[in-house]
Design a protein around this motif. Structure first.
Motif, PDB file in Angstrom:
ATOM      1  N   ASP A  67      28.695  -9.411 -45.044  1.00 33.96           N
ATOM      2  CA  ASP A  67      28.437  -8.237 -45.879  1.00 33.96           C
ATOM      3  C   ASP A  67      27.076  -7.599 -45.619  1.00 33.96           C
ATOM      4  OD1 ASP A  67      26.954 -10.309 -46.892  1.00 33.96           O
ATOM      5  OD2 ASP A  67      27.802 -10.247 -48.909  1.00 33.96           O
ATOM      6  N   PHE A  68      26.592  -7.705 -44.390  1.00 30.86           N
ATOM      7  CA  PHE A  68      25.377  -6.974 -44.042  1.00 30.86           C
ATOM      8  C   PHE A  68      25.362  -6.686 -42.538  1.00 30.86           C
ATOM      9  CE2 PHE A  68      24.038 -11.405 -43.482  1.00 30.86           C
ATOM     10  CZ  PHE A  68      23.337 -11.373 -42.289  1.00 30.86           C
ATOM     11  N   GLY A  69      24.554  -5.693 -42.155  1.00 32.54           N
ATOM     12  CA  GLY A  69      24.391  -5.371 -40.741  1.00 32.54           C
ATOM     13  C   GLY A  69      25.474  -4.474 -40.176  1.00 32.54           C
ATOM     14  N   ILE A 121      16.489  -8.724 -40.194  1.00 36.22           N
ATOM     15  CA  ILE A 121      15.489  -7.699 -40.491  1.00 36.22           C
ATOM     16  C   ILE A 121      14.273  -7.853 -39.581  1.00 36.22           C
ATOM     17  CG2 ILE A 121      13.804  -6.964 -42.227  1.00 36.22           C
ATOM     18  CD1 ILE A 121      15.973  -7.409 -44.349  1.00 36.22           C
ATOM     19  N   ASN A 122      13.840  -9.072 -39.349  1.00 41.38           N
ATOM     20  CA  ASN A 122      12.680  -9.311 -38.506  1.00 41.38           C
ATOM     21  C   ASN A 122      12.955  -8.956 -37.043  1.00 41.38           C
ATOM     22  OD1 ASN A 122      11.053 -10.179 -40.610  1.00 41.38           O
ATOM     23  ND2 ASN A 122      11.623 -12.331 -40.361  1.00 41.38           N
ATOM     24  N   VAL A 123      14.161  -9.242 -36.579  1.00 38.85           N
ATOM     25  CA  VAL A 123      14.539  -8.855 -35.213  1.00 38.85           C
ATOM     26  C   VAL A 123      14.592  -7.337 -35.098  1.00 38.85           C
ATOM     27  CG1 VAL A 123      16.411  -8.875 -33.521  1.00 38.85           C
ATOM     28  CG2 VAL A 123      15.766 -10.995 -34.700  1.00 38.85           C
ATOM     29  N   GLU A 124      15.168  -6.694 -36.093  1.00 33.95           N
ATOM     30  CA  GLU A 124      15.246  -5.232 -36.091  1.00 33.95           C
ATOM     31  C   GLU A 124      13.849  -4.608 -36.116  1.00 33.95           C
ATOM     32  OE1 GLU A 124      17.816  -1.802 -38.386  1.00 33.95           O
ATOM     33  OE2 GLU A 124      17.034  -3.488 -39.569  1.00 33.95           O
ATOM     34  N   ALA A 125      12.910  -5.238 -36.823  1.00 32.72           N
ATOM     35  CA  ALA A 125      11.562  -4.689 -36.971  1.00 32.72           C
ATOM     36  C   ALA A 125      10.821  -4.574 -35.645  1.00 32.72           C
ATOM     37  CB  ALA A 125      10.758  -5.550 -37.943  1.00 32.72           C
ATOM     38  N   HIS A 151      24.916 -11.812 -47.449  1.00 28.27           N
ATOM     39  CA  HIS A 151      23.706 -11.139 -47.905  1.00 28.27           C
ATOM     40  C   HIS A 151      22.939 -12.065 -48.861  1.00 28.27           C
ATOM     41  CE1 HIS A 151      21.134  -7.949 -49.475  1.00 28.27           C
ATOM     42  NE2 HIS A 151      21.600  -7.139 -48.540  1.00 28.27           N
ATOM     43  N   ASP A 152      21.613 -11.955 -48.856  1.00 28.35           N
ATOM     44  CA  ASP A 152      20.818 -12.844 -49.713  1.00 28.35           C
ATOM     45  C   ASP A 152      20.555 -12.268 -51.104  1.00 28.35           C
ATOM     46  OD1 ASP A 152      18.956 -10.880 -49.225  1.00 28.35           O
ATOM     47  OD2 ASP A 152      17.621 -12.130 -48.025  1.00 28.35           O
ATOM     48  N   SER A 153      21.272 -11.209 -51.456  1.00 34.44           N
ATOM     49  CA  SER A 153      21.211 -10.598 -52.796  1.00 34.44           C
ATOM     50  C   SER A 153      19.877  -9.930 -53.110  1.00 34.44           C
ATOM     51  CB  SER A 153      21.537 -11.642 -53.887  1.00 34.44           C
ATOM     52  OG  SER A 153      22.834 -12.167 -53.710  1.00 34.44           O
ATOM     53  N   THR A 154      19.079  -9.649 -52.086  1.00 38.72           N
ATOM     54  CA  THR A 154      17.871  -8.851 -52.295  1.00 38.72           C
ATOM     55  C   THR A 154      18.250  -7.382 -52.147  1.00 38.72           C
ATOM     56  OG1 THR A 154      17.273  -8.941 -49.947  1.00 38.72           O
ATOM     57  CG2 THR A 154      16.430 -10.701 -51.370  1.00 38.72           C
ATOM     58  N   ASP A 155      17.265  -6.489 -52.334  1.00 35.22           N
ATOM     59  CA  ASP A 155      17.560  -5.059 -52.213  1.00 35.22           C
ATOM     60  C   ASP A 155      17.302  -4.551 -50.791  1.00 35.22           C
ATOM     61  OD1 ASP A 155      14.835  -5.256 -52.144  1.00 35.22           O
ATOM     62  OD2 ASP A 155      14.453  -3.820 -53.765  1.00 35.22           O
ATOM     63  N   ARG A 156      17.349  -5.466 -49.811  1.00 34.46           N
ATOM     64  CA  ARG A 156      17.104  -5.108 -48.410  1.00 34.46           C
ATOM     65  C   ARG A 156      18.413  -5.064 -47.644  1.00 34.46           C
ATOM     66  NH1 ARG A 156      13.838  -9.853 -46.238  1.00 34.46           N
ATOM     67  NH2 ARG A 156      15.594 -10.909 -47.256  1.00 34.46           N
ATOM     68  N   ASP A 157      18.355  -4.467 -46.449  1.00 36.50           N
ATOM     69  CA  ASP A 157      19.523  -4.480 -45.575  1.00 36.50           C
ATOM     70  C   ASP A 157      19.068  -4.244 -44.141  1.00 36.50           C
ATOM     71  OD1 ASP A 157      22.152  -4.716 -44.758  1.00 36.50           O
ATOM     72  OD2 ASP A 157      22.907  -3.474 -46.397  1.00 36.50           O
ATOM     73  N   THR A 158      19.978  -4.327 -43.216  1.00 38.30           N
ATOM     74  CA  THR A 158      19.685  -4.105 -41.801  1.00 38.30           C
ATOM     75  C   THR A 158      20.815  -3.320 -41.167  1.00 38.30           C
ATOM     76  OG1 THR A 158      19.228  -5.204 -39.684  1.00 38.30           O
ATOM     77  CG2 THR A 158      20.748  -6.302 -41.165  1.00 38.30           C
TER      78      THR A 158
END
Length: 209
Positions: A67-69, A121-125, A151-158
Motif C-alpha cells: 500500500d505504498f510506492g 523514502i531515503n532511497v528516493e531522497a 505502510h507504516d501509518s505515518t503521514d509520509r509516502d514515496t
C-alpha cells in the motif's frame, strides 16, 4: 477386489501428505504440475532478470509493497537498469556512502531497524529510482518467505516502486557482487512471463524445486 480398511487409510494418508507438500512449497516454488498456468502462480508478483554478472543470470521473483510506492513498468519504465547494493545496507538514513551510484538506479536494501517505507523514502531522497528490500538474516523465521510490506501509518509516502526479494536470493546476490568486486548487477525489470511455461522459468538453482 474389494479394498480393505487398511488400504483405504493408507491411500487417504498418502493423498493428505501430498496436499500438505503442495501447500508448503507453493509460496516460493515455481515448479508446478502440468495444467497450472504461469498466470495463476504469478498473481500480483513482479519478476526480473539479472543480465550480468553471469553467475547471477536467473529470473527472480518480487513481492511489491502492498500500500505504498509506485510500480515497476509504470513508475519505473527503464528496460534495463542497475541493481546497486546500498551502503549502509539498512537504508535507515539518506546518508549513503554510494549515493552517486544509486541515482537513477534500483537500491538493494536489507530489512530491519526502520520501516519499509522509511527505506524507500531515503532511497528516493538521493535520486534512487526503486528499492528492493530483502531479509538478510538466515536465522530469521522470515528468511524463506515473501514479506507483505505495508505502510507504516505515518503521514509520509514515496513515489518509487518498492518490492520484497526472498532472503536467500538477496544474500547470494550481495555475496556474489562482493566477491566479484562488482558494485552493481545489470537487470531487466519487469519481465513478462505470461506466456512462459512454469518449468521454463529460469529460477535460481539454489531455491527448492
Amino acid at each position: 477386489m474389494v479394498p480393505t480398511v487398511a488400504s483405504i487409510v493408507t491411500i487417504s494418508l498418502f493423498c493428505w501428505l501430498s496436499l500438505i507438500g503442495l501447500t508448503k512449497s507453493g509460496a516460493n516454488n515455481l515448479h508446478m504440475y502440468d495444467g497450472i498456468r504461469t498466470h495463476d502462480i504469478i498473481a500480483g508478483d513482479v519478476f526480473f532478470e539479472i543480465l550480468d554478472p553471469p553467475e547471477l543470470e536467473y529470473t527472480y521473483r518480487l513481492r511489491p509493497a502492498k500500500d505504498f510506492g509506485g510500480s515497476f513498468g509504470t513508475t519505473y519504465k527503464a528496460t534495463s537498469g542497475k541493481l546497486v547494493p546500498a551502503i549502509p545496507a539498512d537504508a535507515c538514513s539518506a546518508r549513503f556512502e554510494n549515493a552517486e551510484q544509486l541515482v537513477g538506479n534500483i537500491a538493494l536494501v536489507e530489512r530491519g531497524d526502520c520501516s519499509f517505507l522509511t527505506k524507500a523514502i531515503n532511497v528516493e531522497a538521493v535520486g534512487g529510482a526503486a528499492v528492493i528490500i530483502t531479509e538478510i538474516d538466515a536465522e530469521s523465521d522470515d528468511y524463506d518467505y515473501y514479506i507483505e510490506m505495508v505502510h507504516d501509518s505515518t503521514d509520509r509516502d514515496t513515489d518509487i516502486p518498492a518490492a520484497f526479494l526472498l532472503g536467500k536470493n538477496g544474500l547470494i546476490i550481495r555475496r556474489t557482487l562482493s566477491k566479484l568486486k562488482q558494485p552493481y548487477a545489470v537487470v531487466n525489470i519487469p519481465v513478462n512471463l505470461t506466456f512462459v511455461q512454469p518449468h521454463e522459468i529460469n529460477q535460481p538453482p539454489w531455491l527448492q524445486w
